[in-house]
Scaffold this motif. Structure first.
Motif, PDB file in Angstrom:
ATOM      1  N   ARG A 147       0.813  -1.215   0.000  1.00  0.00           N
ATOM      2  CA  ARG A 147       0.000   0.000   0.000  1.00  0.00           C
ATOM      3  C   ARG A 147       0.846   1.264   0.000  1.00  0.00           C
ATOM      4  N   ASN A 148       1.989   1.229   0.684  1.00  0.00           N
ATOM      5  CA  ASN A 148       2.791   2.451   0.781  1.00  0.00           C
ATOM      6  C   ASN A 148       3.469   2.840  -0.525  1.00  0.00           C
ATOM      7  N   GLN A 149       3.298   2.044  -1.570  1.00  0.00           N
ATOM      8  CA  GLN A 149       3.832   2.394  -2.883  1.00  0.00           C
ATOM      9  C   GLN A 149       2.879   3.304  -3.672  1.00  0.00           C
ATOM     10  N   PHE A 150       1.681   3.525  -3.134  1.00  0.00           N
ATOM     11  CA  PHE A 150       0.671   4.279  -3.866  1.00  0.00           C
ATOM     12  C   PHE A 150       0.289   5.550  -3.127  1.00  0.00           C
ATOM     13  N   ARG A 151       0.195   6.639  -3.871  1.00  0.00           N
ATOM     14  CA  ARG A 151      -0.339   7.883  -3.319  1.00  0.00           C
ATOM     15  C   ARG A 151      -1.851   7.934  -3.503  1.00  0.00           C
ATOM     16  N   PHE A 152      -2.352   7.369  -4.592  1.00  0.00           N
ATOM     17  CA  PHE A 152      -3.782   7.445  -4.899  1.00  0.00           C
ATOM     18  C   PHE A 152      -4.471   6.100  -4.680  1.00  0.00           C
ATOM     19  N   PHE A 153      -5.680   6.159  -4.063  1.00  0.00           N
ATOM     20  CA  PHE A 153      -6.527   4.989  -3.901  1.00  0.00           C
ATOM     21  C   PHE A 153      -7.966   5.330  -4.254  1.00  0.00           C
ATOM     22  N   ASP A 154      -8.627   4.381  -4.877  1.00  0.00           N
ATOM     23  CA  ASP A 154     -10.056   4.483  -5.139  1.00  0.00           C
ATOM     24  C   ASP A 154     -10.747   3.419  -4.283  1.00  0.00           C
ATOM     25  N   ARG A 155     -11.729   3.840  -3.494  1.00  0.00           N
ATOM     26  CA  ARG A 155     -12.404   2.913  -2.578  1.00  0.00           C
ATOM     27  C   ARG A 155     -13.670   2.373  -3.223  1.00  0.00           C
ATOM     28  N   LEU A 156     -13.924   1.078  -3.075  1.00  0.00           N
ATOM     29  CA  LEU A 156     -15.157   0.488  -3.587  1.00  0.00           C
ATOM     30  C   LEU A 156     -15.586  -0.657  -2.684  1.00  0.00           C
ATOM     31  N   ASP A 192      -9.696   0.205 -14.194  1.00  0.00           N
ATOM     32  CA  ASP A 192     -10.037   1.282 -15.122  1.00  0.00           C
ATOM     33  C   ASP A 192     -10.780   2.401 -14.398  1.00  0.00           C
ATOM     34  N   THR A 193     -11.674   2.038 -13.477  1.00  0.00           N
ATOM     35  CA  THR A 193     -12.392   3.043 -12.691  1.00  0.00           C
ATOM     36  C   THR A 193     -11.425   3.823 -11.817  1.00  0.00           C
ATOM     37  N   ALA A 194     -10.443   3.137 -11.250  1.00  0.00           N
ATOM     38  CA  ALA A 194      -9.454   3.809 -10.416  1.00  0.00           C
ATOM     39  C   ALA A 194      -8.580   4.750 -11.241  1.00  0.00           C
ATOM     40  N   VAL A 195      -8.269   4.379 -12.480  1.00  0.00           N
ATOM     41  CA  VAL A 195      -7.494   5.269 -13.352  1.00  0.00           C
ATOM     42  C   VAL A 195      -8.252   6.566 -13.598  1.00  0.00           C
ATOM     43  N   ALA A 196      -9.582   6.465 -13.759  1.00  0.00           N
ATOM     44  CA  ALA A 196     -10.393   7.677 -13.919  1.00  0.00           C
ATOM     45  C   ALA A 196     -10.284   8.565 -12.687  1.00  0.00           C
ATOM     46  N   GLY A 197     -10.281   7.949 -11.511  1.00  0.00           N
ATOM     47  CA  GLY A 197     -10.099   8.710 -10.283  1.00  0.00           C
ATOM     48  C   GLY A 197      -8.711   9.310 -10.188  1.00  0.00           C
ATOM     49  N   TYR A 198      -7.725   8.619 -10.725  1.00  0.00           N
ATOM     50  CA  TYR A 198      -6.352   9.117 -10.726  1.00  0.00           C
ATOM     51  C   TYR A 198      -6.252  10.406 -11.532  1.00  0.00           C
ATOM     52  N   TRP A 199      -6.946  10.477 -12.657  1.00  0.00           N
ATOM     53  CA  TRP A 199      -6.964  11.711 -13.450  1.00  0.00           C
ATOM     54  C   TRP A 199      -7.561  12.859 -12.641  1.00  0.00           C
ATOM     55  N   ARG A 200      -8.615  12.573 -11.854  1.00  0.00           N
ATOM     56  CA  ARG A 200      -9.178  13.628 -10.999  1.00  0.00           C
ATOM     57  C   ARG A 200      -8.162  14.064  -9.944  1.00  0.00           C
ATOM     58  N   ALA A 201      -7.425  13.109  -9.394  1.00  0.00           N
ATOM     59  CA  ALA A 201      -6.417  13.455  -8.394  1.00  0.00           C
ATOM     60  C   ALA A 201      -5.329  14.342  -8.995  1.00  0.00           C
ATOM     61  N   ASP A 249     -16.879  -7.074   0.400  1.00  0.00           N
ATOM     62  CA  ASP A 249     -15.538  -6.630   0.770  1.00  0.00           C
ATOM     63  C   ASP A 249     -15.364  -5.152   0.416  1.00  0.00           C
ATOM     64  N   VAL A 250     -14.658  -4.430   1.250  1.00  0.00           N
ATOM     65  CA  VAL A 250     -14.250  -3.063   0.927  1.00  0.00           C
ATOM     66  C   VAL A 250     -12.826  -3.134   0.385  1.00  0.00           C
ATOM     67  N   LEU A 251     -12.671  -2.682  -0.855  1.00  0.00           N
ATOM     68  CA  LEU A 251     -11.372  -2.721  -1.507  1.00  0.00           C
ATOM     69  C   LEU A 251     -10.840  -1.307  -1.721  1.00  0.00           C
ATOM     70  N   HIS A 252      -9.548  -1.175  -1.634  1.00  0.00           N
ATOM     71  CA  HIS A 252      -8.868   0.075  -1.979  1.00  0.00           C
ATOM     72  C   HIS A 252      -7.952  -0.235  -3.159  1.00  0.00           C
ATOM     73  N   VAL A 253      -8.259   0.409  -4.285  1.00  0.00           N
ATOM     74  CA  VAL A 253      -7.529   0.146  -5.518  1.00  0.00           C
ATOM     75  C   VAL A 253      -6.507   1.257  -5.724  1.00  0.00           C
ATOM     76  N   GLY A 254      -5.241   0.884  -5.638  1.00  0.00           N
ATOM     77  CA  GLY A 254      -4.169   1.853  -5.812  1.00  0.00           C
ATOM     78  C   GLY A 254      -3.732   1.937  -7.255  1.00  0.00           C
TER      79      GLY A 254
END
Length: 293
Positions: free
Chosen positions: A3-12, A35-44, A77-82
């Motif tokens: 997890r510490n390798q990622f600055r951005f996470f999308d929660r689902l 792919d959904t997390a990549v869209a969130g990455y663009w917002r970040a 399950d609650v997932l965090h996609v980095g």
């Protein structure tokens, strides 16, 4: 991956429709998660995708996607996609991704995108501003700049933003959107690293010691990306520096939670303004942290 390798996470949260006959998430859905997390990455990155690609004269096409399955997610399950940008080539960009359940990596993957002409789909060099945005974000830098100024300085961008959000999207008559206060207000406009205006707001002197914040507008792709919070903090800080000890605003009722998280409290009944339900909210600026970020 950890997890510490990622600055951005999308929660689902895993939905029932995503479970297969083995009662685990069907393998193909992880590509959708990434792919959904990549869209969130663009917002970040504060880069609204469509406007960014138009400005840069290209588009991003997936060239290759690989996944490695380590363990299974199950219903609810609650997932965090980095997601992180791992490498930028001449025309390609490599994203690494991982789906975590708490600290456990369930699925990891790599997505290779190619920057290309949107019509011929022939590759083009990754534009330098985009390259710099990826590098800056992964280095922990700020992706949004809020500028304060007069209508003469910021009016063109503020007007375009307010027209898009209030007049076009919310159908508020243009005759109600513009007033004489614009000429004397302190305006704020948030910009991304490509110079694209993302949101705006203003404050005016409502009474001695009381500033009124209003005309808060953020373009749709950038909502829930902290742009509104940055604008609000900048306006409160400006109002406090001008000698005010309290701020008030008329919040659309669907934005009450946003202002509540910033410390505003309801101070009046619901009323209608421009055909939309509003409520008055206020906040003291006496707290040393008011308007800070």
């Amino acid at each position: 991956m950890t997890r510490n390798q990622f600055r951005f996470f999308d929660r689902l949260r895993v939905r029932w429709a995503e479970i297969d006959a083995q009662k685990i998430v069907f393998n193909g859905h992880y590509l959708m998660y990434f792919d959904t997390a990549v869209a969130g990455y663009w917002r970040a990155l504060a880069l609204p995708y469509e406007q960014t690609m138009q400005q840069l004269g290209g588009d991003m096409f997936v060239r290759k996607a690989t996944l490695e399955y380590l363990a299974s997610a199950v219903y609810d399950d609650v997932l965090h996609v980095g997601v992180r940008c791992t490498r930028i080539g001449n025309s390609s960009v490599l994203f690494s991704a991982a789906a975590f359940r708490q600290d456990q990596a369930l699925v990891t993957g790599e997505l290779v995108y190619v920057f290309a002409d949107p019509h011929s789909q022939t590759s083009k060099p990754v534009p330098q501003p985009l390259r710099e945005a990826f590098i800056a974000y992964e280095a922990g830098e700020d992706m949004v700049r809020v500028k304060l100024g007069s209508w003469a300085e910021l009016g063109a961008d503020a007007q375009a933003l307010r027209t898009e959000v209030f007049v076009t999207e919310q159908k508020i008559p243009a005759s109600l959107e513009w007033d004489e206060s614009d000429a004397t207000c302190v305006h704020a406009v948030a910009y991304n690293r490509l110079g694209l205006p993302l949101g705006t707001g203003r404050w005016l002197q409502q009474a001695p010691g009381v500033a009124k914040i209003g005309r808060m507008a953020v373009i749709a792709p950038m909502r829930s990306a902290a742009v509104g919070g940055r604008l609000l903090a900048a306006l409160m800080r400006s109002a406090k520096e001008a000698g005010n000890d309290r701020v008030m605003l008329h919040a659309q009722t669907n934005a009450m939670a946003f202002y509540g998280r910033a410390g505003f409290e309801v101070s009046g009944p619901v009323f209608e303004e421009a055909g939309i339900a509003h409520v008055e909210m206020t906040k003291s600026l006496c707290d040393p942290a008011a308007g800070s970020r």
